[in-house]
Design an enzyme around this catalytic site. Structure first.
Site, PDB file in Angstrom:
ATOM      1  N   ASP A  42     -12.767   5.526   2.338  1.00  0.00           N
ATOM      2  CA  ASP A  42     -11.349   5.623   2.690  1.00  0.00           C
ATOM      3  C   ASP A  42     -10.994   7.052   3.090  1.00  0.00           C
ATOM      4  O   ASP A  42     -10.933   7.940   2.247  1.00  0.00           O
ATOM      5  CB  ASP A  42     -10.498   5.157   1.495  1.00  0.00           C
ATOM      6  CG  ASP A  42      -8.997   5.130   1.813  1.00  0.00           C
ATOM      7  OD1 ASP A  42      -8.582   5.688   2.846  1.00  0.00           O
ATOM      8  OD2 ASP A  42      -8.250   4.541   1.009  1.00  0.00           O
ATOM      9  N   GLU A  99      -7.144   0.331  -4.631  1.00  0.00           N
ATOM     10  CA  GLU A  99      -7.189   0.227  -3.162  1.00  0.00           C
ATOM     11  C   GLU A  99      -8.523  -0.341  -2.666  1.00  0.00           C
ATOM     12  O   GLU A  99      -8.518  -1.233  -1.808  1.00  0.00           O
ATOM     13  CB  GLU A  99      -6.893   1.594  -2.529  1.00  0.00           C
ATOM     14  CG  GLU A  99      -5.415   1.966  -2.696  1.00  0.00           C
ATOM     15  CD  GLU A  99      -5.125   3.440  -2.453  1.00  0.00           C
ATOM     16  OE1 GLU A  99      -6.014   4.156  -1.946  1.00  0.00           O
ATOM     17  OE2 GLU A  99      -4.008   3.874  -2.778  1.00  0.00           O
ATOM     18  N   ASP A 152       0.881  -1.165   0.000  1.00  0.00           N
ATOM     19  CA  ASP A 152       0.000   0.000   0.000  1.00  0.00           C
ATOM     20  C   ASP A 152       0.919   1.215   0.000  1.00  0.00           C
ATOM     21  O   ASP A 152       1.534   1.542   1.017  1.00  0.00           O
ATOM     22  CB  ASP A 152      -0.889  -0.032   1.255  1.00  0.00           C
ATOM     23  CG  ASP A 152      -1.687   1.262   1.457  1.00  0.00           C
ATOM     24  OD1 ASP A 152      -1.654   2.129   0.564  1.00  0.00           O
ATOM     25  OD2 ASP A 152      -2.344   1.381   2.504  1.00  0.00           O
ATOM     26  N   LYS A 163       2.903  11.107  -3.519  1.00  0.00           N
ATOM     27  CA  LYS A 163       1.873  10.419  -4.300  1.00  0.00           C
ATOM     28  C   LYS A 163       0.962  11.412  -5.028  1.00  0.00           C
ATOM     29  O   LYS A 163       0.424  11.118  -6.086  1.00  0.00           O
ATOM     30  CB  LYS A 163       1.045   9.538  -3.358  1.00  0.00           C
ATOM     31  CG  LYS A 163       0.020   8.640  -4.036  1.00  0.00           C
ATOM     32  CD  LYS A 163      -0.612   7.713  -3.015  1.00  0.00           C
ATOM     33  CE  LYS A 163      -1.697   6.825  -3.571  1.00  0.00           C
ATOM     34  NZ  LYS A 163      -2.235   5.938  -2.521  1.00  0.00           N
TER      35      LYS A 163
HETATM   36  P1  ADP Z   1      -3.023   7.515   3.758  1.00  0.00           P
HETATM   37  O1  ADP Z   1      -3.866   6.419   3.199  1.00  0.00           O
HETATM   38  O2  ADP Z   1      -3.409   8.876   3.262  1.00  0.00           O
HETATM   39  O3  ADP Z   1      -1.571   7.266   3.603  1.00  0.00           O
HETATM   40  P2  ADP Z   1      -3.665   6.611   6.495  1.00  0.00           P
HETATM   41  O4  ADP Z   1      -4.770   5.707   6.155  1.00  0.00           O
HETATM   42  O5  ADP Z   1      -2.415   6.013   7.024  1.00  0.00           O
HETATM   43  O6  ADP Z   1      -3.321   7.638   5.344  1.00  0.00           O
HETATM   44  O7  ADP Z   1      -4.252   7.643   7.596  1.00  0.00           O
HETATM   45  C1  ADP Z   1      -3.456   8.545   8.293  1.00  0.00           C
HETATM   46  C2  ADP Z   1      -4.360   9.421   9.140  1.00  0.00           C
HETATM   47  O8  ADP Z   1      -5.048   8.620  10.121  1.00  0.00           O
HETATM   48  C3  ADP Z   1      -3.605  10.498   9.902  1.00  0.00           C
HETATM   49  O9  ADP Z   1      -4.277  11.755   9.766  1.00  0.00           O
HETATM   50  C4  ADP Z   1      -3.692   9.997  11.332  1.00  0.00           C
HETATM   51  O10 ADP Z   1      -3.644  11.071  12.281  1.00  0.00           O
HETATM   52  C5  ADP Z   1      -5.043   9.317  11.360  1.00  0.00           C
HETATM   53  N1  ADP Z   1      -5.193   8.366  12.481  1.00  0.00           N
HETATM   54  C6  ADP Z   1      -4.408   7.321  12.783  1.00  0.00           C
HETATM   55  N2  ADP Z   1      -4.842   6.714  13.915  1.00  0.00           N
HETATM   56  C7  ADP Z   1      -5.950   7.407  14.322  1.00  0.00           C
HETATM   57  C8  ADP Z   1      -6.854   7.289  15.438  1.00  0.00           C
HETATM   58  N3  ADP Z   1      -6.693   6.346  16.375  1.00  0.00           N
HETATM   59  N4  ADP Z   1      -7.871   8.168  15.523  1.00  0.00           N
HETATM   60  C9  ADP Z   1      -8.026   9.142  14.603  1.00  0.00           C
HETATM   61  N5  ADP Z   1      -7.215   9.321  13.550  1.00  0.00           N
HETATM   62  C10 ADP Z   1      -6.181   8.458  13.412  1.00  0.00           C
HETATM   63 MG    MG Z   2      -4.515   4.846   2.207  1.00  0.00          MG
END
Ligand code: ADP
Ligand code: MG
Length: 621
Positions: free
Chosen positions: A211, A187, A23, A87
């Protein structure tokens, strides 16, 4: 070289080794694999560093790269040399970025041509492909280290809304990282697979995948039948995510605290501390009602869940509006959806979970870790492609990429290898010279970046293009590959309707051994191919720039001062010298940059003569 077998039904090289699922996220990236014993997907956690690798690349003073959590620390202390959210730039031209140019804390180069965006770090120009490759290399290294085995093959996921050029860029990044990319998977498709949906070919289901990541949001509606995942609709906002929740908290704290409000803009450390505390508060509030902490000697940080929910309510509502739009585009009612899947770290926020469940009228699936679910699904797809799941029927695929020659002799892939057949795909091109009336279409097969290393299948001239300035004609080139493996290539100039087509059978006269050799060659020559592509692209950008500037001087010289003309000619000559001396891509792009910066104000001055217009769109010789 070791002898490897090729699986002709999948086009995959058969080796006894692990295939990983990746991913490659905007904020965070992960790599997963199928455990050989229990056959379950798991995200790789190398040396207890956690499964999540922040998608951040930092360049040190000595030119080395640091990727992940260690790189994240430099976002504040050394932003010019620390690349995040790459990205967002993948497969994009500068024009595509539009209003979001200022989003980036590092230098995004504007060569203002059809060319793809580049990032300048110190005196080197990096393509988003190279930067993404750094993240992929890190993931690959972690996987190799944790599994104690070489990792050479991968499935990589992309958002459902990624276009051809973004998908190709992702493939190229994989190639640069030394990975054979067996398939690019959407995805939401991976997320559905992780929940076991779509694995049984007899299953028919409609699935909504919501998502919400760090900086992007999308909702995809999938229809799954006979093992085929069809995207019925997607909607979303590529500049909305968990970062906005953090910002809402910071603004709230600033409003509550006059002292902080007065100092935050002056104190870099304070603003960084605020960001960290805000993210921490948000995460804590996903499982608790109150958050209390402090920034030592500066402020008390306090937030209650209901206050947080009031702050983010407008953002959550926007995502639900997107869901409504996606459903209406798919011509479905919420009750026609069989499952709703939560993806992305921000779906841990209880208010988000409740809003989505309420909209679809059923509890959303969130039993799998929302950070990992896409990578887990990619690992399952990898396992299917490896032929480890005998229960799954794989459709016929093309073993080699089909494409056409573009400027400088580069291969422009139209139908990527491993595409299911029958299939069709197309792309629009334009002319590169004023008054051009013919366009040569050369069709190639193979994985190399330069066409002369690939296999030529056909060539024809599209004649009778009406004489127009360069960049005006619109030529659609379509590839239609039918179930018998016959490829029809057609080219149509849209303004005049002039049309030409040819049919070939790409597999004709090609033995399995040759296919295998072509695949192996593309892997052994990956690095030199990518370099060749980058230098050709830089030269093409330079040639187009020179053509446009010289034409501009010819037509509009009267609007410029003598000094301006002098300086332009000097910069033109400098660029020509670099080209003539066989300079490397950075030297060429630096000279292009100089000429571009110097001449860009001219175009505005001579508004009615749109030098820019002629530079948009892809060009064929
Ligand atoms: P991407 O797909 O854009 O790379 P992610 O799916 O990894 O991103 O999401 C990252 C986001 O999720 C960040 O903004 C992070 O602060 C938030 N996040 C991670 N854990 C939690 C949580 N327990 N509660 C709320 N937000 C969260
Ligand atoms: Mg993602």
């Amino acid at each position: 070289m070791a002898k490897v077998a090729i699986n002709l039904s999948t086009g995959a090289l058969q080796q006894e080794e692990v295939i990983v699922g990746i991913d490659l996220g905007t904020t965070n990236s992960l790599v997963a694999y199928i455990h050989p014993e229990d056959k379950k997907p798991i995200a790789i956690n190398d040396q207890g560093q956690g499964t999540i690798v922040p998608s951040v690349v930092h360049f040190t003073d000595t030119g080395e790269t640091v990727v992940g959590t260690a790189a994240k620390d430099y976002l504040i202390t050394d932003p010019a040399n620390t690349i995040y959210s790459v990205k967002r730039l993948l497969g994009k031209s500068y024009q595509d970025l539009g209003a979001h140019k200022d989003y980036f804390g590092y230098k995004v180069i504007d060569d203002d041509s059809e060319g793809l965006v580049k990032v300048r770090v110190k005196n080197t120009f990096y393509s988003p492909i190279e930067l993404s490759a750094e993240i992929l290399k890190e993931l690959r290294a972690r996987a190799e280290h944790a599994l104690k085995t070489p990792v050479n093959r991968a499935v990589i996921t992309v958002p459902a809304y990624f276009n051809d050029s973004q998908r190709q860029a992702t493939r190229d990044a994989g190639k640069l990282a030394g990975l054979e990319v067996l398939r690019i998977v959407n995805e939401p498709t991976a997320a559905a697979l992780a929940y076991g949906i779509g694995i049984d070919p007899n299953e028919e289901k409609t699935v909504a995948v919501y998502d919400l990541g760090g900086g992007t949001f999308d909702i995809s509606i999938l229809s799954i039948h006979q093992g085929i995942f069809e995207v019925l609709s997607t909607h979303g906002d590529t500049y909305l995510g968990g970062d906005d929740f953090d910002r809402a908290i910071i603004n709230h704290w600033i409003q509550e605290n006059q002292l902080i409000a007065d100092t935050v803009n002056l104190d870099k450390n304070l603003s960084q501390e605020l960001r960290l505390k805000a993210e921490e508060a948000k995460k804590v509030l996903s499982s608790q009602q109150v958050y209390t902490s402090s920034i030592e000697g500066k402020m008390e940080c306090h937030l209650e869940r209901h206050t947080f929910e009031a702050l983010i309510a407008p953002i959550v509502t926007r995502t639900i509006e997107s869901c409504r739009q996606a459903m209406s585009d798919a011509k479905l009612q919420p009750e026609q959806v069989d499952a709703v899947i939560m993806v992305g770290g921000s779906t841990r926020v209880p208010m988000v979970y409740e809003a989505v469940s309420e909209f679809f009228g059923r509890p959303a699936n969130n039993t799998l870790n929302p950070d990992e679910v896409v990578a887990l699904g990619a690992a399952i797809q990898a396992d299917i492609l490896a032929g480890n799941r005998k229960d799954i029927l794989l459709l016929d695929v093309t073993p080699l990429t089909l494409g056409i020659e573009t400027m400088g002799g580069l291969m422009d892939p139209i139908i990527p290898r491993n595409s299911k057949i029958p299939t069709k795909a197309g792309r629009q091109y334009t002319t590169s010279i004023d008054g051009q009336v013919n366009m040569k279409i050369s069709v190639y097969q193979g994985e190399r970046d330069v066409v002369h290393e690939n296999r030529k299948l056909a060539e024809f001239d599209l004649k009778g293009i009406p004489a127009m300035p360069a960049g005006f004609p619109k030529v659609d080139v379509n590839f239609i590959l039918n179930a018998d493996g016959i490829l029809k290539v057609e080219a149509i100039e849209l303004r005049s309707g002039t049309h030409q087509e040819v049919e070939v059978k790409p597999q004709y006269g090609l033995t399995d051994a040759q296919v295998e050799q072509m695949l192996l060659d593309s892997i052994t020559h990956a690095r030199e191919d990518v370099n060749a592509r980058m230098i050709i692209e830089a030269r093409t950008t330079a040639d187009q720039m020179l053509y446009q500037v010289e034409r501009f001087l010819e037509k509009n010289g009267e609007y410029l001062t003598e000094e301006e003309i002098q300086l332009t000619r000097q910069n033109v000559q400098q660029l020509k010298d670099v080209l003539a001396s066989g300079g490397d891509k950075d030297a060429i792009l630096t000279a292009v940059d100089v000429l571009e910066e110097q001449t860009s104000p001219f175009a505005e001055r001579v508004m009615q003569i749109s030098i820019k217009k002629a530079m948009s769109g892809k060009k064929i010789e």
